[in-house]
Design a protein around this motif. Structure first.
Motif, PDB file in Angstrom:
ATOM      1  N   ASP A   1      76.300  74.711  73.120  1.00  0.00           N
ATOM      2  CA  ASP A   1      76.818  74.051  74.325  1.00  0.00           C
ATOM      3  C   ASP A   1      76.078  74.460  75.596  1.00  0.00           C
ATOM      4  OD1 ASP A   1      78.992  72.612  73.029  1.00  0.00           O
ATOM      5  OD2 ASP A   1      79.849  74.577  72.679  1.00  0.00           O
ATOM      6  N   THR A   2      76.017  75.761  75.861  1.00  0.00           N
ATOM      7  CA  THR A   2      75.431  76.234  77.120  1.00  0.00           C
ATOM      8  C   THR A   2      73.947  75.912  77.199  1.00  0.00           C
ATOM      9  OG1 THR A   2      77.055  78.032  77.154  1.00  0.00           O
ATOM     10  CG2 THR A   2      75.146  78.223  78.614  1.00  0.00           C
ATOM     11  N   LEU A   3      73.183  76.282  76.165  1.00  0.00           N
ATOM     12  CA  LEU A   3      71.744  76.008  76.192  1.00  0.00           C
ATOM     13  C   LEU A   3      71.469  74.508  76.088  1.00  0.00           C
ATOM     14  CD1 LEU A   3      69.943  78.780  74.111  1.00  0.00           C
ATOM     15  CD2 LEU A   3      70.048  78.489  76.577  1.00  0.00           C
ATOM     16  N   GLY A   4      72.271  73.789  75.318  1.00  0.00           N
ATOM     17  CA  GLY A   4      72.035  72.353  75.154  1.00  0.00           C
ATOM     18  C   GLY A   4      72.154  71.585  76.453  1.00  0.00           C
ATOM     19  N   THR A   5      73.249  71.821  77.185  1.00  0.00           N
ATOM     20  CA  THR A   5      73.417  71.118  78.456  1.00  0.00           C
ATOM     21  C   THR A   5      72.439  71.632  79.512  1.00  0.00           C
ATOM     22  OG1 THR A   5      75.213  72.663  78.977  1.00  0.00           O
ATOM     23  CG2 THR A   5      75.821  70.506  78.078  1.00  0.00           C
ATOM     24  N   GLY A   6      72.125  72.930  79.463  1.00  0.00           N
ATOM     25  CA  GLY A   6      71.134  73.472  80.400  1.00  0.00           C
ATOM     26  C   GLY A   6      69.762  72.845  80.187  1.00  0.00           C
ATOM     27  N   LEU A   7      69.377  72.659  78.924  1.00  0.00           N
ATOM     28  CA  LEU A   7      68.094  72.020  78.615  1.00  0.00           C
ATOM     29  C   LEU A   7      68.089  70.569  79.088  1.00  0.00           C
ATOM     30  CD1 LEU A   7      65.349  72.342  77.156  1.00  0.00           C
ATOM     31  CD2 LEU A   7      66.488  71.506  75.082  1.00  0.00           C
ATOM     32  N   ALA A   8      69.202  69.877  78.906  1.00  0.00           N
ATOM     33  CA  ALA A   8      69.298  68.483  79.363  1.00  0.00           C
ATOM     34  C   ALA A   8      69.126  68.394  80.872  1.00  0.00           C
ATOM     35  CB  ALA A   8      70.646  67.897  78.946  1.00  0.00           C
ATOM     36  N   TYR A   9      69.706  69.330  81.594  1.00  0.00           N
ATOM     37  CA  TYR A   9      69.585  69.373  83.053  1.00  0.00           C
ATOM     38  C   TYR A   9      68.120  69.553  83.473  1.00  0.00           C
ATOM     39  CZ  TYR A   9      69.703  71.751  87.617  1.00  0.00           C
ATOM     40  OH  TYR A   9      69.451  72.152  88.910  1.00  0.00           O
ATOM     41  N   LEU A  10      67.419  70.452  82.814  1.00  0.00           N
ATOM     42  CA  LEU A  10      66.022  70.726  83.179  1.00  0.00           C
ATOM     43  C   LEU A  10      65.103  69.572  82.800  1.00  0.00           C
ATOM     44  CD1 LEU A  10      65.807  74.485  82.109  1.00  0.00           C
ATOM     45  CD2 LEU A  10      66.010  73.570  84.434  1.00  0.00           C
ATOM     46  N   VAL A  11      65.280  69.027  81.598  1.00  0.00           N
ATOM     47  CA  VAL A  11      64.390  67.961  81.123  1.00  0.00           C
ATOM     48  C   VAL A  11      64.570  66.694  81.956  1.00  0.00           C
ATOM     49  CG1 VAL A  11      63.911  66.403  79.185  1.00  0.00           C
ATOM     50  CG2 VAL A  11      64.211  68.862  78.778  1.00  0.00           C
ATOM     51  N   SER A  12      65.798  66.360  82.300  1.00  0.00           N
ATOM     52  CA  SER A  12      66.063  65.119  83.034  1.00  0.00           C
ATOM     53  C   SER A  12      65.725  65.225  84.514  1.00  0.00           C
ATOM     54  CB  SER A  12      67.529  64.737  82.874  1.00  0.00           C
ATOM     55  OG  SER A  12      68.365  65.726  83.458  1.00  0.00           O
ATOM     56  N   GLY A  13      65.563  66.439  85.033  1.00  0.00           N
ATOM     57  CA  GLY A  13      65.234  66.610  86.447  1.00  0.00           C
ATOM     58  C   GLY A  13      66.366  66.270  87.387  1.00  0.00           C
ATOM     59  N   MET A  14      67.593  66.448  86.942  1.00  0.00           N
ATOM     60  CA  MET A  14      68.749  66.148  87.787  1.00  0.00           C
ATOM     61  C   MET A  14      68.811  67.073  88.996  1.00  0.00           C
ATOM     62  SD  MET A  14      71.833  65.672  85.048  1.00  0.00           S
ATOM     63  CE  MET A  14      71.677  64.657  83.593  1.00  0.00           C
ATOM     64  N   THR A  15      69.446  66.576  90.057  1.00  0.00           N
ATOM     65  CA  THR A  15      69.757  67.440  91.187  1.00  0.00           C
ATOM     66  C   THR A  15      71.012  68.250  90.842  1.00  0.00           C
ATOM     67  OG1 THR A  15      71.195  65.818  92.248  1.00  0.00           O
ATOM     68  CG2 THR A  15      68.832  65.706  92.764  1.00  0.00           C
ATOM     69  N   VAL A  16      71.326  69.230  91.675  1.00  0.00           N
ATOM     70  CA  VAL A  16      72.515  70.045  91.439  1.00  0.00           C
ATOM     71  C   VAL A  16      73.767  69.173  91.450  1.00  0.00           C
ATOM     72  CG1 VAL A  16      73.950  71.886  92.389  1.00  0.00           C
ATOM     73  CG2 VAL A  16      71.477  72.151  92.336  1.00  0.00           C
ATOM     74  N   ARG A  17      73.836  68.230  92.373  1.00  0.00           N
ATOM     75  CA  ARG A  17      75.029  67.389  92.451  1.00  0.00           C
ATOM     76  C   ARG A  17      75.105  66.399  91.289  1.00  0.00           C
ATOM     77  NH1 ARG A  17      76.035  66.486  98.982  1.00  0.00           N
ATOM     78  NH2 ARG A  17      76.381  68.708  99.401  1.00  0.00           N
ATOM     79  N   GLN A  18      73.975  65.954  90.808  1.00  0.00           N
ATOM     80  CA  GLN A  18      73.999  65.143  89.592  1.00  0.00           C
ATOM     81  C   GLN A  18      74.502  65.971  88.411  1.00  0.00           C
ATOM     82  OE1 GLN A  18      69.792  63.779  90.084  1.00  0.00           O
ATOM     83  NE2 GLN A  18      70.586  61.819  89.356  1.00  0.00           N
ATOM     84  N   SER A  19      74.088  67.220  88.357  1.00  0.00           N
ATOM     85  CA  SER A  19      74.506  68.075  87.248  1.00  0.00           C
ATOM     86  C   SER A  19      76.006  68.351  87.280  1.00  0.00           C
ATOM     87  CB  SER A  19      73.732  69.392  87.270  1.00  0.00           C
ATOM     88  OG  SER A  19      74.145  70.229  88.336  1.00  0.00           O
ATOM     89  N   MET A  20      76.615  68.338  88.483  1.00  0.00           N
ATOM     90  CA  MET A  20      78.074  68.480  88.539  1.00  0.00           C
ATOM     91  C   MET A  20      78.740  67.404  87.701  1.00  0.00           C
ATOM     92  SD  MET A  20      78.965  69.204  92.527  1.00  0.00           S
ATOM     93  CE  MET A  20      78.250  70.549  93.456  1.00  0.00           C
TER      94      MET A  20
ATOM     95  N   VAL B   1      66.644  51.374  93.002  1.00  0.00           N
ATOM     96  CA  VAL B   1      66.062  52.246  91.972  1.00  0.00           C
ATOM     97  C   VAL B   1      66.348  53.709  92.282  1.00  0.00           C
ATOM     98  CG1 VAL B   1      63.887  53.062  90.979  1.00  0.00           C
ATOM     99  CG2 VAL B   1      64.263  50.607  91.313  1.00  0.00           C
ATOM    100  N   TYR B   2      66.166  54.091  93.542  1.00  0.00           N
ATOM    101  CA  TYR B   2      66.316  55.500  93.915  1.00  0.00           C
ATOM    102  C   TYR B   2      67.766  55.969  93.801  1.00  0.00           C
ATOM    103  CZ  TYR B   2      66.182  59.781  96.690  1.00  0.00           C
ATOM    104  OH  TYR B   2      66.302  61.085  97.095  1.00  0.00           O
ATOM    105  N   TRP B   3      68.691  55.162  94.300  1.00  0.00           N
ATOM    106  CA  TRP B   3      70.087  55.602  94.362  1.00  0.00           C
ATOM    107  C   TRP B   3      70.902  55.276  93.117  1.00  0.00           C
ATOM    108  CZ3 TRP B   3      71.014  59.129  97.736  1.00  0.00           C
ATOM    109  CH2 TRP B   3      70.401  59.122  98.983  1.00  0.00           C
ATOM    110  N   MET B   4      70.467  54.299  92.304  1.00  0.00           N
ATOM    111  CA  MET B   4      71.286  53.900  91.155  1.00  0.00           C
ATOM    112  C   MET B   4      70.528  53.935  89.832  1.00  0.00           C
ATOM    113  SD  MET B   4      73.630  50.808  92.751  1.00  0.00           S
ATOM    114  CE  MET B   4      72.241  49.947  93.498  1.00  0.00           C
ATOM    115  N   VAL B   5      69.433  53.195  89.741  1.00  0.00           N
ATOM    116  CA  VAL B   5      68.752  53.052  88.456  1.00  0.00           C
ATOM    117  C   VAL B   5      68.212  54.381  87.954  1.00  0.00           C
ATOM    118  CG1 VAL B   5      66.863  51.929  87.233  1.00  0.00           C
ATOM    119  CG2 VAL B   5      68.169  50.657  88.951  1.00  0.00           C
ATOM    120  N   PHE B   6      67.485  55.086  88.789  1.00  0.00           N
ATOM    121  CA  PHE B   6      66.878  56.343  88.345  1.00  0.00           C
ATOM    122  C   PHE B   6      67.927  57.397  87.998  1.00  0.00           C
ATOM    123  CE2 PHE B   6      64.403  60.305  89.021  1.00  0.00           C
ATOM    124  CZ  PHE B   6      63.454  60.102  88.036  1.00  0.00           C
TER     125      PHE B   6
END
Length: 437
Positions: free
Chosen positions: A257-276, A192-197
């Motif tokens: 584009d810029t605000l849309g993807t930025g909002l997705a990053y914040l809402v989903s709680g991704m890490t920096v490397r996930q956001s890459m 769950v931690y490394w794949m599902v989430f």
């Protein structure tokens, strides 16, 4: 850092210490690499498709002909290139601003977070006997029957009770025996931690981007002022190509584009490397949607129906009020009835191809008489120049002859005078040359 209270009916959570996360590339922090990767991917993928265009590698899969590219678009490639660079500069500056206020990435809490998920798995097992009893099963008897051969399965059926699974821990200087997790619980927690989430975070990010872009994109078409002021610039490309994907008005590019993807990053709680991964994949998908090719071997065009062929309909004059969904899926078009309903589009595309080719042929045919006219004018100019040179030479020759005659007359006159003076004096005209005194 440790947890303040330990519920001993559950296995305890481990302590952890945070450390700064080393960057993937030693000379650039991850948060700045996150800004660079989408731009690198944008131009790398765009250039691949540009080479496909230039060398005509897959002409059978082109959505539009080269004639359409020349005659139907209302903007030069240079203007497209310039505006894309402007948008990427704005995007980078905005990202740098967010990176400066964002916390630095750390590691060291992974085992703790996995244990949290394991606790959730243990708590979820409490629902098993309740659910099974509702369908008439005697859970207690079934667990007792399995306890000898399959004690772990018996413990799960009993609601997550594993009395034999214990461990010794030290808290407050005292050693205590507490429960521990079953191996299968830790396996599920790690998965769950490394794949599902992370996959769920990625899907949530996609949902946010698709929702944000659908409704803003549709508003840009429904509101005349928004369309004329901002979005009409993007639709100067009736024949899209890869590096024109982000050809927008700077304000629209920032908003969509810029605000849309930025909002997705914040809402989903991704890490920096996930956001890459998320930002880079979003960029590549956007480029692919504008590539101008319906490629049967392109995985991005097979995963989802929102592909180059789908989005290209939206760029045509007859499909501009449909197919607003971008960049990933088409569910908003389906739910809200904005998907193209005009049926097969092959005849419409063929009409556009024929019209563009006729226009190109007509323009080329006009170039031939113009070239011939230029050749005739050049020949006439050369003839005039030759005539002028001949006239000048003739005048120069006449002047030379006149000067020679005058000089000869002067010489004869001098000879006459000298002979007359010698024979008869100054008044005689022995040689018969007319005096002009």
């Amino acid at each position: 850092m440790t947890n303040s209270t330990i519920p001993y009916d559950l296995p305890p959570l481990p302590s952890y210490t945070l450390h700064p996360l080393p960057p993937l590339v030693s000379w650039i922090p991850d948060k700045y690499l996150t800004l660079a990767l989408p731009i690198i991917a944008y131009w790398a993928v765009s250039m691949i498709f540009h080479m496909v265009d230039v060398y005509e590698l897959f002409p059978q899969y082109r959505l539009h002909t080269p004639a359409e590219l020349l005659k139907r678009n209302h903007v030069s490639r240079w203007d497209v290139f310039r505006d894309v660079i402007v948008q990427q500069i704005i995007q980078t500056l905005f990202g740098i601003g967010l990176a400066m206020i964002d916390e630095d990435a750390t590691y060291g809490k992974e085992d703790y977070d996995i244990a949290v998920w394991a606790q959730r798995v243990r708590i979820a097992q409490r629902a098993i006997p309740i659910v099974l009893s509702t369908i008439g099963l005697d859970v207690g008897a079934l667990a007792a029957k399995l306890s000898g051969s399959y004690p772990t399965a018996a413990g799960a059926l009993a609601g997550g009770k594993y009395p034999w699974l214990v461990q010794l821990v030290t808290t407050g200087g005292q050693k205590r025996t507490v429960p521990r997790f079953a191996p299968w619980e830790m396996l599920v927690a790690r998965a769950v931690y490394w794949m599902v989430f992370p996959v769920l975070q990625f899907l949530l990010g996609i949902l946010v981007v698709d929702t944000w872009q659908y409704f803003l994109h549709r508003a840009m078409h429904m509101n005349r002022w928004l369309y004329v002021t901002f979005h009409s610039r993007h639709h100067r490309l009736y024949v899209p190509y890869a590096y024109g994907a982000l050809y927008n008005h700077p304000f629209e590019g920032f908003l969509l584009d810029t605000l849309g993807t930025g909002l997705a990053y914040l809402v989903s709680g991704m890490t920096v490397r996930q956001s890459m991964w998320f930002f880079t994949c979003s960029t590549i998908k956007t480029v692919d949607d504008h590539c101008g090719y319906s490629l049967p071997f392109d995985p991005l065009q097979l995963i989802t129906s929102n592909n180059a062929g789908y989005h290209d309909i939206h760029h045509q004059s007859w499909g501009i009020k449909s197919n607003f969904s971008q960049p990933f899926f088409t569910f908003w078009d389906r739910l809200l009835g904005t998907m193209w309903k005009g049926g097969d589009v092959s005849a419409r595309y063929e009409k556009s191809r024929v019209h563009a080719q006729q226009k190109l042929d007509r323009d080329n045919s006009l170039e031939v008489p113009r070239s011939q006219s230029d050749s005739i004018n050049s020949s006439a100019s050369e003839l005039d120049e030759t005539t002028k040179k001949t006239s000048v030479s003739s005048r120069r020759s006449s002047r030379k002859k006149a000067a020679g005659a005058t000089q000869q007359s002067g010489n004869l006159k001098g000879l006459r005078n000298r002979v007359n003076e010698s024979l008869h004096g100054k008044g005689g005209n022995v040689l018969g040359v007319e005096s002009s005194h």
